[in-house]
Design an enzyme around this catalytic site. Structure first.
Site, PDB file in Angstrom:
ATOM      1  N   TYR A 140       0.816  -1.208   0.000  1.00  0.00           N
ATOM      2  CA  TYR A 140       0.000   0.000   0.000  1.00  0.00           C
ATOM      3  C   TYR A 140       0.853   1.263   0.000  1.00  0.00           C
ATOM      4  O   TYR A 140       2.018   1.272   0.406  1.00  0.00           O
ATOM      5  CB  TYR A 140      -0.911   0.029   1.232  1.00  0.00           C
ATOM      6  CG  TYR A 140      -0.140   0.264   2.515  1.00  0.00           C
ATOM      7  CD1 TYR A 140       0.027   1.554   3.034  1.00  0.00           C
ATOM      8  CD2 TYR A 140       0.455  -0.793   3.195  1.00  0.00           C
ATOM      9  CE1 TYR A 140       0.762   1.781   4.194  1.00  0.00           C
ATOM     10  CE2 TYR A 140       1.182  -0.573   4.355  1.00  0.00           C
ATOM     11  CZ  TYR A 140       1.337   0.708   4.847  1.00  0.00           C
ATOM     12  OH  TYR A 140       2.071   0.925   5.981  1.00  0.00           O
TER      13      TYR A 140
ATOM     14  N   PHE B  58       1.984   9.808   3.293  1.00  0.00           N
ATOM     15  CA  PHE B  58       2.212   9.769   4.740  1.00  0.00           C
ATOM     16  C   PHE B  58       2.646   8.378   5.203  1.00  0.00           C
ATOM     17  O   PHE B  58       3.174   8.227   6.305  1.00  0.00           O
ATOM     18  CB  PHE B  58       0.976  10.240   5.518  1.00  0.00           C
ATOM     19  CG  PHE B  58      -0.264   9.407   5.275  1.00  0.00           C
ATOM     20  CD1 PHE B  58      -0.485   8.219   5.957  1.00  0.00           C
ATOM     21  CD2 PHE B  58      -1.219   9.830   4.364  1.00  0.00           C
ATOM     22  CE1 PHE B  58      -1.619   7.461   5.737  1.00  0.00           C
ATOM     23  CE2 PHE B  58      -2.358   9.072   4.141  1.00  0.00           C
ATOM     24  CZ  PHE B  58      -2.557   7.882   4.822  1.00  0.00           C
ATOM     25  N   ASP B  59       2.433   7.369   4.374  1.00  0.00           N
ATOM     26  CA  ASP B  59       2.867   6.022   4.753  1.00  0.00           C
ATOM     27  C   ASP B  59       2.885   5.127   3.520  1.00  0.00           C
ATOM     28  O   ASP B  59       2.055   5.283   2.612  1.00  0.00           O
ATOM     29  CB  ASP B  59       1.920   5.424   5.804  1.00  0.00           C
ATOM     30  CG  ASP B  59       2.498   4.185   6.463  1.00  0.00           C
ATOM     31  OD1 ASP B  59       3.709   3.947   6.327  1.00  0.00           O
ATOM     32  OD2 ASP B  59       1.732   3.463   7.136  1.00  0.00           O
TER      33      ASP B  59
ATOM     34  N   ILE C 109      -7.903   1.022  10.345  1.00  0.00           N
ATOM     35  CA  ILE C 109      -9.046   1.938  10.270  1.00  0.00           C
ATOM     36  C   ILE C 109     -10.218   1.250   9.567  1.00  0.00           C
ATOM     37  O   ILE C 109     -10.028   0.343   8.751  1.00  0.00           O
ATOM     38  CB  ILE C 109      -8.663   3.249   9.547  1.00  0.00           C
ATOM     39  CG1 ILE C 109      -8.140   2.966   8.140  1.00  0.00           C
ATOM     40  CG2 ILE C 109      -7.661   4.051  10.356  1.00  0.00           C
ATOM     41  CD1 ILE C 109      -7.845   4.209   7.325  1.00  0.00           C
TER      42      ILE C 109
ATOM     43  N   TYR D 284      -9.268   8.631  10.416  1.00  0.00           N
ATOM     44  CA  TYR D 284      -8.808   9.045  11.749  1.00  0.00           C
ATOM     45  C   TYR D 284      -9.651  10.157  12.359  1.00  0.00           C
ATOM     46  O   TYR D 284      -9.327  10.660  13.434  1.00  0.00           O
ATOM     47  CB  TYR D 284      -7.336   9.473  11.680  1.00  0.00           C
ATOM     48  CG  TYR D 284      -6.418   8.307  11.388  1.00  0.00           C
ATOM     49  CD1 TYR D 284      -6.022   7.445  12.399  1.00  0.00           C
ATOM     50  CD2 TYR D 284      -5.975   8.056  10.092  1.00  0.00           C
ATOM     51  CE1 TYR D 284      -5.186   6.364  12.144  1.00  0.00           C
ATOM     52  CE2 TYR D 284      -5.136   6.976   9.819  1.00  0.00           C
ATOM     53  CZ  TYR D 284      -4.755   6.133  10.846  1.00  0.00           C
ATOM     54  OH  TYR D 284      -3.930   5.065  10.580  1.00  0.00           O
TER      55      TYR D 284
ATOM     56  N   PHE E 260      -5.711   5.680  -0.560  1.00  0.00           N
ATOM     57  CA  PHE E 260      -4.762   4.564  -0.517  1.00  0.00           C
ATOM     58  C   PHE E 260      -4.745   3.821  -1.852  1.00  0.00           C
ATOM     59  O   PHE E 260      -5.793   3.599  -2.463  1.00  0.00           O
ATOM     60  CB  PHE E 260      -5.152   3.554   0.573  1.00  0.00           C
ATOM     61  CG  PHE E 260      -4.966   4.048   1.968  1.00  0.00           C
ATOM     62  CD1 PHE E 260      -3.750   3.883   2.630  1.00  0.00           C
ATOM     63  CD2 PHE E 260      -6.007   4.672   2.639  1.00  0.00           C
ATOM     64  CE1 PHE E 260      -3.581   4.332   3.931  1.00  0.00           C
ATOM     65  CE2 PHE E 260      -5.848   5.121   3.943  1.00  0.00           C
ATOM     66  CZ  PHE E 260      -4.632   4.955   4.593  1.00  0.00           C
TER      67      PHE E 260
END
Length: 230
Positions: A139, A149-150, A174, A200, A218
């Site tokens: 991902y 961010f990730d 999540i 979030y 994502f």
């Protein structure tokens, strides 16, 4: 009705089955009547009871002093009313429980889905993960402005890359991920856009660089398990 019904009177047919049961219901304890299956309305009890059954009950009643109704014991009609009231309460409780379960099911079904999915690459199989099964994912997560961010694809050397493994649908990630991945086929690659409520929310995730009320995008690829094959 005679004040007492003897076993011999019943055997000689001087007393009918209904009369004998009526005598027992007037004079025996509620527990005795329940044990002998004679607790209830007289007419249906008499209709459904054999002569041998009533004879056995009469013999037991006359042989056991404890079978007689005590002075402080409620009579049959009061006991029947109490049993009826209890049954009504139990039925109402069951009904309320079923209605609550039905309402909860409707609310879940009517709940607005807080993500969208765009398939980038179709899966290599039509099989999808079940809730609670372990999935492996590649991902990359971005904010709406494109900021990453990730990622377990972008932010690591090729040899150091490892898929993210977790039990899907169990709240370990999540909600948007849990819900969306259950719709993906193994081998599928998709872009999943998740609303803040299923991401979030108002707190965001400052440690990951995610501001409050952020919509997240994502790109996720669901690996094909070894036991399924490509």
């Amino acid at each position: 009705m005679a004040t007492s019904v003897s076993v011999d009177d019943f055997k000689s047919d001087k007393i009918s089955k209904k009369q004998a049961i009526s005598f027992l219901q007037e004079n025996a304890s509620v527990q005795f009547l329940k044990d002998q299956k004679l607790f209830g309305k007289l007419a249906p009890i008499a209709k459904g009871s054999s002569k041998d059954k009533v004879l056995t009950a009469l013999e037991a009643f006359h042989a056991d002093p404890a079978a007689k109704k005590g002075n402080d014991e409620v009579d049959l009609n009061e006991a029947l009313e109490a049993t009826k009231a209890l049954k009504i309460k139990e039925d109402e409780a069951r009904k309320n429980m079923k209605e609550a379960e039905k309402e909860e099911s409707v609310n879940v079904a009517d709940e607005e889905v807080k993500y969208t999915k765009r398939v980038i690459k179709k899966g290599k199989t039509h099989m999808k993960p079940d809730k609670g099964s372990v999935v492996s994912c590649w991902y990359t997560g971005r904010l709406e402005d494109g900021t990453i961010f990730d990622s377990n694809v972008e932010n690591a050397r090729k040899k150091e890359r490892k898929p993210l493994k977790f039990k899907v649908g169990t709240g370990l990630v999540i909600r948007g991920w849990d819900e969306a991945l259950l719709t993906m086929c193994y081998g599928e690659k998709a872009e999943i856009t998740i609303e803040p409520d299923w991401a979030y929310g108002r707190k965001g995730n400052p440690d990951a660089g995610i501001p409050p009320w952020s919509k997240l995008v994502f790109e996720v690829e669901l690996e094909v398990p070894v036991n399924i094959g490509a």
